[in-house]
Design a protein around this motif. Structure first.
Motif, PDB file in Angstrom:
ATOM      1  N   ASN A 970       2.983 -13.185  -3.714  1.00 41.08           N
ATOM      2  CA  ASN A 970       1.927 -12.400  -3.909  1.00 41.08           C
ATOM      3  C   ASN A 970       2.242 -11.262  -3.901  1.00 41.08           C
ATOM      4  OD1 ASN A 970       0.277 -14.590  -3.940  1.00 41.08           O
ATOM      5  ND2 ASN A 970       0.160 -14.904  -1.563  1.00 41.08           N
ATOM      6  N   ILE A 971       3.266 -10.791  -2.860  1.00 38.47           N
ATOM      7  CA  ILE A 971       3.504  -9.077  -2.857  1.00 38.47           C
ATOM      8  C   ILE A 971       4.292  -8.591  -4.263  1.00 38.47           C
ATOM      9  CG2 ILE A 971       5.297  -7.770  -1.327  1.00 38.47           C
ATOM     10  CD1 ILE A 971       5.093  -9.745   0.807  1.00 38.47           C
ATOM     11  N   LEU A 972       4.945  -9.336  -4.804  1.00 42.69           N
ATOM     12  CA  LEU A 972       5.403  -8.881  -6.050  1.00 42.69           C
ATOM     13  C   LEU A 972       4.159  -8.725  -7.053  1.00 42.69           C
ATOM     14  CD1 LEU A 972       8.609 -11.334  -6.629  1.00 42.69           C
ATOM     15  CD2 LEU A 972       8.273  -8.983  -5.662  1.00 42.69           C
ATOM     16  N   ALA A 973       3.322  -9.622  -7.197  1.00 43.92           N
ATOM     17  CA  ALA A 973       2.184  -9.397  -7.831  1.00 43.92           C
ATOM     18  C   ALA A 973       1.306  -8.122  -7.454  1.00 43.92           C
ATOM     19  CB  ALA A 973       1.164 -10.637  -7.719  1.00 43.92           C
ATOM     20  N   LYS A 974       1.125  -7.929  -6.184  1.00 38.66           N
ATOM     21  CA  LYS A 974       0.374  -6.826  -5.820  1.00 38.66           C
ATOM     22  C   LYS A 974       0.888  -5.451  -6.181  1.00 38.66           C
ATOM     23  CE  LYS A 974      -2.366  -9.108  -2.237  1.00 38.66           C
ATOM     24  NZ  LYS A 974      -2.757  -9.181  -0.757  1.00 38.66           N
ATOM     25  N   LEU A 975       2.316  -5.380  -5.936  1.00 42.48           N
ATOM     26  CA  LEU A 975       3.165  -4.353  -6.233  1.00 42.48           C
ATOM     27  C   LEU A 975       3.334  -4.130  -7.833  1.00 42.48           C
ATOM     28  CD1 LEU A 975       5.803  -4.462  -3.382  1.00 42.48           C
ATOM     29  CD2 LEU A 975       3.586  -3.457  -3.291  1.00 42.48           C
ATOM     30  N   GLY A 976       3.032  -5.119  -8.448  1.00 42.74           N
ATOM     31  CA  GLY A 976       3.395  -4.805  -9.879  1.00 42.74           C
ATOM     32  C   GLY A 976       4.753  -4.744 -10.329  1.00 42.74           C
ATOM     33  N   VAL A 977       5.670  -5.394  -9.520  1.00 46.04           N
ATOM     34  CA  VAL A 977       6.973  -5.518  -9.666  1.00 46.04           C
ATOM     35  C   VAL A 977       7.472  -6.897 -10.279  1.00 46.04           C
ATOM     36  CG1 VAL A 977       7.326  -3.492  -8.029  1.00 46.04           C
ATOM     37  CG2 VAL A 977       7.700  -5.827  -7.242  1.00 46.04           C
ATOM     38  N   SER A 978       8.862  -6.990 -10.621  1.00 44.63           N
ATOM     39  CA  SER A 978       9.384  -8.240 -11.177  1.00 44.63           C
ATOM     40  C   SER A 978      10.155  -8.916 -10.391  1.00 44.63           C
ATOM     41  CB  SER A 978      10.008  -8.156 -12.567  1.00 44.63           C
ATOM     42  OG  SER A 978      11.054  -7.082 -12.482  1.00 44.63           O
ATOM     43  N   GLY A 979      10.754  -8.062  -9.235  1.00 40.85           N
ATOM     44  CA  GLY A 979      11.762  -8.715  -8.242  1.00 40.85           C
ATOM     45  C   GLY A 979      11.863  -8.234  -6.926  1.00 40.85           C
ATOM     46  N   ARG A 980      12.688  -8.832  -6.178  1.00 38.09           N
ATOM     47  CA  ARG A 980      12.543  -8.548  -4.598  1.00 38.09           C
ATOM     48  C   ARG A 980      13.247  -7.152  -4.351  1.00 38.09           C
ATOM     49  NH1 ARG A 980      12.590 -13.391  -1.567  1.00 38.09           N
ATOM     50  NH2 ARG A 980      13.608 -12.140   0.279  1.00 38.09           N
ATOM     51  N   GLY A 981      14.318  -6.842  -5.327  1.00 35.65           N
ATOM     52  CA  GLY A 981      14.961  -5.477  -5.352  1.00 35.65           C
ATOM     53  C   GLY A 981      13.926  -4.348  -5.577  1.00 35.65           C
ATOM     54  N   GLU A 982      13.003  -4.605  -6.713  1.00 34.15           N
ATOM     55  CA  GLU A 982      12.293  -3.521  -7.036  1.00 34.15           C
ATOM     56  C   GLU A 982      10.990  -3.259  -5.840  1.00 34.15           C
ATOM     57  OE1 GLU A 982      10.419  -3.576 -10.954  1.00 34.15           O
ATOM     58  OE2 GLU A 982      11.830  -4.843 -11.765  1.00 34.15           O
ATOM     59  N   ALA A 983      10.511  -4.473  -5.424  1.00 37.20           N
ATOM     60  CA  ALA A 983       9.659  -4.497  -4.085  1.00 37.20           C
ATOM     61  C   ALA A 983      10.403  -3.466  -2.862  1.00 37.20           C
ATOM     62  CB  ALA A 983       9.405  -5.904  -3.629  1.00 37.20           C
ATOM     63  N   ALA A 984      11.598  -3.985  -2.491  1.00 33.22           N
ATOM     64  CA  ALA A 984      12.335  -3.026  -1.370  1.00 33.22           C
ATOM     65  C   ALA A 984      12.334  -1.894  -1.780  1.00 33.22           C
ATOM     66  CB  ALA A 984      13.698  -3.669  -1.390  1.00 33.22           C
ATOM     67  N   ALA A 985      12.689  -1.553  -3.125  1.00 20.32           N
ATOM     68  CA  ALA A 985      12.914   0.154  -3.492  1.00 20.32           C
ATOM     69  C   ALA A 985      11.599   0.830  -3.315  1.00 20.32           C
ATOM     70  CB  ALA A 985      13.383   0.048  -5.036  1.00 20.32           C
ATOM     71  N   MET A 986      10.576   0.155  -3.714  1.00 18.75           N
ATOM     72  CA  MET A 986       8.968   0.676  -3.518  1.00 18.75           C
ATOM     73  C   MET A 986       8.895   0.935  -2.182  1.00 18.75           C
ATOM     74  SD  MET A 986       5.458  -0.395  -5.150  1.00 18.75           S
ATOM     75  CE  MET A 986       5.757   0.064  -6.644  1.00 18.75           C
ATOM     76  N   ALA A 987       9.232  -0.078  -1.329  1.00 17.49           N
ATOM     77  CA  ALA A 987       8.856   0.097   0.120  1.00 17.49           C
ATOM     78  C   ALA A 987       9.654   1.273   0.635  1.00 17.49           C
ATOM     79  CB  ALA A 987       9.168  -1.212   0.768  1.00 17.49           C
ATOM     80  N   HIS A 988      10.757   1.391   0.322  1.00 18.09           N
ATOM     81  CA  HIS A 988      11.779   2.544   0.799  1.00 18.09           C
ATOM     82  C   HIS A 988      11.087   3.861   0.144  1.00 18.09           C
ATOM     83  CE1 HIS A 988      14.505   0.075   3.040  1.00 18.09           C
ATOM     84  NE2 HIS A 988      14.826  -0.561   2.028  1.00 18.09           N
ATOM     85  N   ARG A 989      10.897   3.699  -0.948  1.00 20.51           N
ATOM     86  CA  ARG A 989      10.408   4.867  -1.560  1.00 20.51           C
ATOM     87  C   ARG A 989       9.149   5.714  -0.740  1.00 20.51           C
ATOM     88  NH1 ARG A 989      10.200   3.353  -6.367  1.00 20.51           N
ATOM     89  NH2 ARG A 989       8.192   3.081  -6.797  1.00 20.51           N
ATOM     90  N   LEU A 990       8.350   4.674  -0.614  1.00 15.77           N
ATOM     91  CA  LEU A 990       7.025   5.166  -0.105  1.00 15.77           C
ATOM     92  C   LEU A 990       7.279   5.382   1.601  1.00 15.77           C
ATOM     93  CD1 LEU A 990       4.560   2.687  -1.799  1.00 15.77           C
ATOM     94  CD2 LEU A 990       4.754   4.953  -2.173  1.00 15.77           C
ATOM     95  N   GLY A 991       8.393   4.943   2.039  1.00 18.12           N
ATOM     96  CA  GLY A 991       8.637   5.107   3.530  1.00 18.12           C
ATOM     97  C   GLY A 991       7.814   4.252   4.192  1.00 18.12           C
ATOM     98  N   LEU A 992       7.210   3.162   3.768  1.00 19.66           N
ATOM     99  CA  LEU A 992       6.656   2.111   4.774  1.00 19.66           C
ATOM    100  C   LEU A 992       7.216   1.711   5.870  1.00 19.66           C
ATOM    101  CD1 LEU A 992       5.229  -0.140   1.693  1.00 19.66           C
ATOM    102  CD2 LEU A 992       4.193   2.044   2.646  1.00 19.66           C
TER     103      LEU A 992
END
Length: 1004
Positions: A970-992
């Motif tokens: 569900n998280i991957l779908a909401k973030l619009g990313v294709s894998g865990r690595g991209e999700a982690a990168a987005m989280a780090h980039r946004l400083g979540l």
């Protein structure tokens, strides 16, 4: 001097540049005999060598039943080994024995020691190793492999070429192959290969045209070392029609004898220079013409029976006259142009030709060392056959067939066995009586006999030939042989042998899409009924069970599989036992004994991999993941399928690899990894050599297109799938998914009556046992189509009958695992929706059920239904409906499932809901809330960002691994990313999330 060919050289140098950049290239060079193909190749390869490329030359040899097996590849690989010894040794490490089938100097092939395996995939295994060898050698060196005279190519060479052209994807490699286009008549065996290669974008074809008058003038000037008389040029140009070889012959004739030869026929012109030789030289030339493309000096001396001085003098005259030339490799001679050899050979008298071939055969028998070891038996068989001596030819041809089989050259083995059958009756009885079964067959041995002492029979030859035909893809020839064998067996009481032939016929009938093969298996089963256990009996039962698993699973199939296992164990038929056990495990899963069935299949997989039973192991990598998929365990299937791809590729098991890719596509589609699924389906089509894997590819692509709303594309893929699966072998696992897709397309196009008609066709026959994985989605598609038009005029008459039919059919389908229990509830909910009686509680239960299953697209669909029901039933549920629609829309956008995304957007507009928060709200709420993440999903994303696996997430949050996996999807779908690595990168980039002390390494 080299004349013309500017455009062709430019194309070849462009291909060389592309290959040097790491993109393998293939160029086919066609042209009539004498037009200048070899001269162009010589010019280009010389230039390529000057630019640093490694050139490996090989040529097809006109020897034996259909050329010498793998001759051009053997020569080219030897050249590579000489030029790049270290790189070659590293590339073949661990596979020397198998590759010795192509390069005998590498060692003794396993089959030569009696330990080699022979099956449909044996040749493919050798081909895969060859492809990997070339890719490895060409990884750091630009390699030009030039293969000449494909019009003489043996069947195995043609198959290997086709394989390489389809599969080579890396390496600095250029394959340049030439052939005589004027020899490729309508039935020439090279024609189908050329037609296939024309469809490959990676292959370029060049057709050499004849010279223009200006080019002919330049060529004559080069030969005469002077400007020619224009009238003479006109005459030679008209006489030769621009053929470079004939221009040369005519120009030389003019220089040496004036113009009279211009009035002679071209064939006579080729012989004029031979007839001008002294008689000893003429004799040597005639002898050499029957020896083959290249004749070794020692062999020529043995056949000519001249003194050494006289032989050298005769050879010197022939070489000085430019008729014979020294062979490029080895101690021998060849004709400067094959047209001259053919003319000389054709000019021999029939008795003269037979006598020369006999002398070649006798010389080679007296001293086998006169020719290279890998050519010995083939050439001896060819010489004795053309000597018209059946007593000598029959055993020689059979020896050659064994050698061809040992090299996995099944096409040549088939041709040689057909020659043996032709010679059988003409050979004396005492010769046939000396032939032993063990020496010449590896296929069928009558039960209870000792192959070492049992005489070979004509039926044994037919059995070996039928299997060779199946192995090399010559199914029509194999079918003709089997039909003849069964007619002969009508007069003999040999039920086991007859049953064996009926099993082979069943396989061919299915492979050729002429039927489902059941009638043939029934005949075989009737023949062995009541007989003591035997290997044939076990094989018949194993094939019956395997057929029933796909067509009519049930108690009878289970019983046949159990008896096949029992009989195979009794007679020690290990491979048949493993095959039957794999089928038995699959039938147990279909019957509901899931864990025991999966355990049985898993054990077969492990044992066959460990014991090297490659064919059964490969099938286990197809069937076991398919069984896991059938019970909703897609995520477990994926790593096993990836392991299967590596296994099948390592052994060159093309057919099995295609099925593994197809099953991987299916599981990836289920898991919502649609782009990967499309790629896997394409690999299935690309690798597969038979129709059904291509049908599988088309089906998956149709599924994706339908889910994304591209009905035209879905219809095209559906038609393609029907074409590949055919109409003669109706298998539920093929036609039920296609019927479901057809219902979905018809419903999407507003053709409800067509959707109902498709459903009725399926329900007429009902669902066979064990087909719930295909039956539930089909009933769901039909119920959804009816529910979507509920209350509209399009529903029309017949609706109650259709809904009743769906309910009746649903009662026949098993619900033995959670996924099919969920589908049963879903079908029931859609039927209620079609009748206007569905409630939010029905859909809420479904959402809860699918939240525990890893099927994101299905989860999004039932969430959409729940949101719709909530909005229709209770205004107070707007917040919950909004959250659901946001989840649905995010998943649909991620999957590019346009109809589902549009449905969610439409419901939101009607209820005046927003699927995304306003900018000011997003800013106030913070980046995590603006992404639509729930509290639990934020916790999961935090752990993903810190490199936790699903199991670790589950442990830390006290939830199950499956629930953790659902949250991640569900998280991957909401973030619009294709894998865990991209999700982690987005989280780090946004400083979540702040970094943790001592973070674990990110999961891969």
């Amino acid at each position: 001097m080299f004349v013309g060919r500017t455009d062709e050289l430019s194309t070849l140098h462009d291909a060389l540049a592309r290959s040097a950049a790491g993109e393998p290239q293939t160029v086919l060079l066609g042209g009539e005999a004498g037009v200048g193909k070899s001269r162009l190749i010589e010019e280009f390869t010389g230039s390529a060598a000057c630019r640093g490329a490694v050139v490996a030359l090989g040529g097809c040899v006109e020897v034996g039943a259909d050329g010498l097996p793998f001759a051009p590849f053997s020569a080219a690989l030897r050249a590579l080994r000489r030029e790049l010894p270290d790189a070659f040794a590293a590339a073949i490490a661990g596979h020397e024995e198998e590759l010795a089938r192509l390069v005998p100097e590498l060692g003794e092939p396993p089959a030569a020691r009696g330990t080699g395996r022979h099956d449909e995939e044996s040749m493919a295994r050798l081909f895969e190793l060859t492809a990997r060898l070339l890719e490895r050698v060409a990884a750091d060196h630009t390699v030009v492999m030039a293969l000449e005279d494909l019009h003489w190519a043996d069947a195995s060479t043609r198959y290997l070429l086709a394989y390489l052209f389809r599969t080579l994807r890396t390496g600095r490699l250029l394959i340049l192959a030439s052939y005589r286009s004027d020899d490729i008549h309508r039935r020439h065996p090279l024609r189908p290969l050329l037609a296939e290669l024309d469809r490959l974008r990676t292959v370029r074809r060049l057709e050499l045209a004849r010279f223009t008058r200006q080019e002919v003038s330049r060529q004559i000037a080069g030969i005469l070392a002077a400007e020619p008389d224009p009238a003479q040029v006109d005459e030679i140009f008209e006489r030769s029609d621009g053929n470079a070889f004939f221009v040369e012959e005519l120009a030389v004739a003019v220089r040496e004898r004036g113009c009279p030869s211009l009035r002679e026929s071209l064939r006579d012109l080729l012989l004029v220079r031979v007839e001008a030789l002294p008689e000893p030289a003429q004799r040597i030339v005639r002898i050499a013409a029957e020896g083959g493309s290249t004749v070794e000096h020692g062999l020529l001396a043995a056949v000519a029976r001249l003194s050494e001085d006289d032989l050298i003098e005769a050879l010197r005259d022939a070489v000085n006259a430019n008729i014979l030339i020294a062979a490029p490799t080895g101690d021998g001679y060849r004709f400067r142009h094959s047209l001259v050899r053919e003319a000389v050979s054709d000019d021999l008298l029939p008795g003269e030709r037979s006598r020369l071939n006999r002398r070649y055969a006798e010389a080679l028998e007296a001293d086998p060392a006169l020719v290279p070891a890998d050519q010995r038996v083939m050439r001896l068989a060819s010489y004795w056959y053309h000597a018209h001596d059946p007593a000598k030819a029959l055993p020689a041809v059979l020896d050659a067939s064994v050698a061809a089989r040992a090299r996995h050259a099944y096409g040549e083995q088939l041709g040689l066995l057909e020659r043996a059958m032709e010679l059988w009756d003409a050979a004396p009885q005492e010769v046939r009586a000396r032939l032993r079964l063990a020496d010449y067959t590896a296929t069928y041995a009558p039960c209870g006999c000792d192959p070492a002492t049992t005489p070979l029979t004509y039926l044994d030859l037919m059995a070996e030939a039928a299997v060779a035909g199946r192995f090399c893809g010559e199914r029509d020839r194999a079918m003709r042989i089997i039909k003849r064998a069964l007619r002969l067996l009508e007069d003999e009481h040999d039920p086991l042998r007859a049953a064996w032939f009926w099993v082979q016929r069943s396989r061919l009938v299915q492979a050729k899409a002429l039927g489902d093969g059941r009638r043939e298996l029934d005949t075989a089963q009737e023949l062995v009924r009541g007989l003591p256990p035997s290997e044939v009996h076990a094989e018949v039962l194993a094939n019956v069970a395997k057929w029933a698993m796909a067509h009519e699973p049930g108690p009878d199939a289970l019983s046949a599989a159990e008896r096949a296992v029992e009989y195979a164990r009794m007679v020690g038929a290990r491979e048949i036992e493993m095959t039957a056990r794999l089928t038995l495990g699959g039938l147990m899963v279909q019957a509901g004994d899931i864990e025991a069935g999966l355990a049985e299949m898993d054990e077969v997989n492990k044992r066959t991999v460990a014991d090297g039973i490659a064919a059964v192991a490969a099938r286990s990598y197809v069937n076991l993941p398919s069984a896991l998929e059938s019970v909703g365990r897609s995520r477990e299937a994926v790593p096993l399928l990836e392991e299967g791809i590596a296994f099948t590729r390592r052994f060159g098991l093309l057919s099995s690899e295609a099925w593994v890719w197809g099953n991987l596509a299916e599981s990836l589609f289920t898991l919502g990894r649609w782009e990967e699924a499309a790629e896997a389906a394409s690999r299935s089509r690309y690798v597969g050599q038979s129709a059904k894997p291509r049908g599988f590819h088309a089906r998956i692509r149709a599924e994706i297109a339908l889910a994304r709303g591209d009905l035209a594309e879905a219809s095209g893929h559906l038609a393609e799938a029907h074409e590949h699966f055919g109409t003669h072998d109706i298998v539920p696992q093929y036609f039920l998914p296609l019927a479901r897709i057809a219902i979905g397309i018809a419903a999407g196009e507003g053709r409800l009556l067509d959707a109902r008609a498709e459903l009725e066709r399926v329900l007429e026959d009902g669902f066979p046992p064990g087909t719930q994985r295909y039956g539930w989605p089909l009933l769901l598609a039909a119920a959804t189509a009816e529910a979507d038009v509920s209350g509209l005029p399009a529903a029309g008459p017949g609706r109650p009958e259709t809904l009743a039919g769906i309910r009746r059919a649903a009662k026949s389908l098993a619900t033995n695992v959670p996924v099919w229990q969920a589908y049963e509830h879903w079908v029931h909910a859609e039927l209620l929706r079609a009748e206007g009686r569905d409630r939010p509680e029905d859909w809420a239960e479904l959402v809860a059920a699918f939240e525990t299953l890893e099927r994101p697209y299905d989860l999004a669909r039932v969430r959409c239904r729940l949101a719709e029901a909530l909005l229709a039933a209770d205004e107070d549920q707007r917040n919950r409906a909004t959250e659901l629609l946001r989840l649905v829309h995010a998943t649909a956008e991620h999957l590019r499932a346009r109809p589902l995304a549009d449905r969610a957007a439409l419901l939101a507009r009607r209820a005046r809901l927003t699927l995304t928060s306003a900018p000011q709200q997003r800013s106030a709420a913070g980046p995590a809330e603006s992404l639509g993440l729930t509290n639990r999903e934020r916790e999961v994303l935090r752990l993903v960002a810190h490199g936790r696996t699903n199991r670790q997430i589950a442990e830390e949050l006290f939830i199950s691994p499956k629930t953790a996996s659902v949250h991640v999807s569900n998280i991957l779908a909401k973030l619009g990313v294709s894998g865990r690595g991209e999700a982690a990168a987005m989280a780090h980039r946004l400083g979540l999330f702040p970094p943790e002390t001592g973070d674990r390494p990110a999961a891969r």
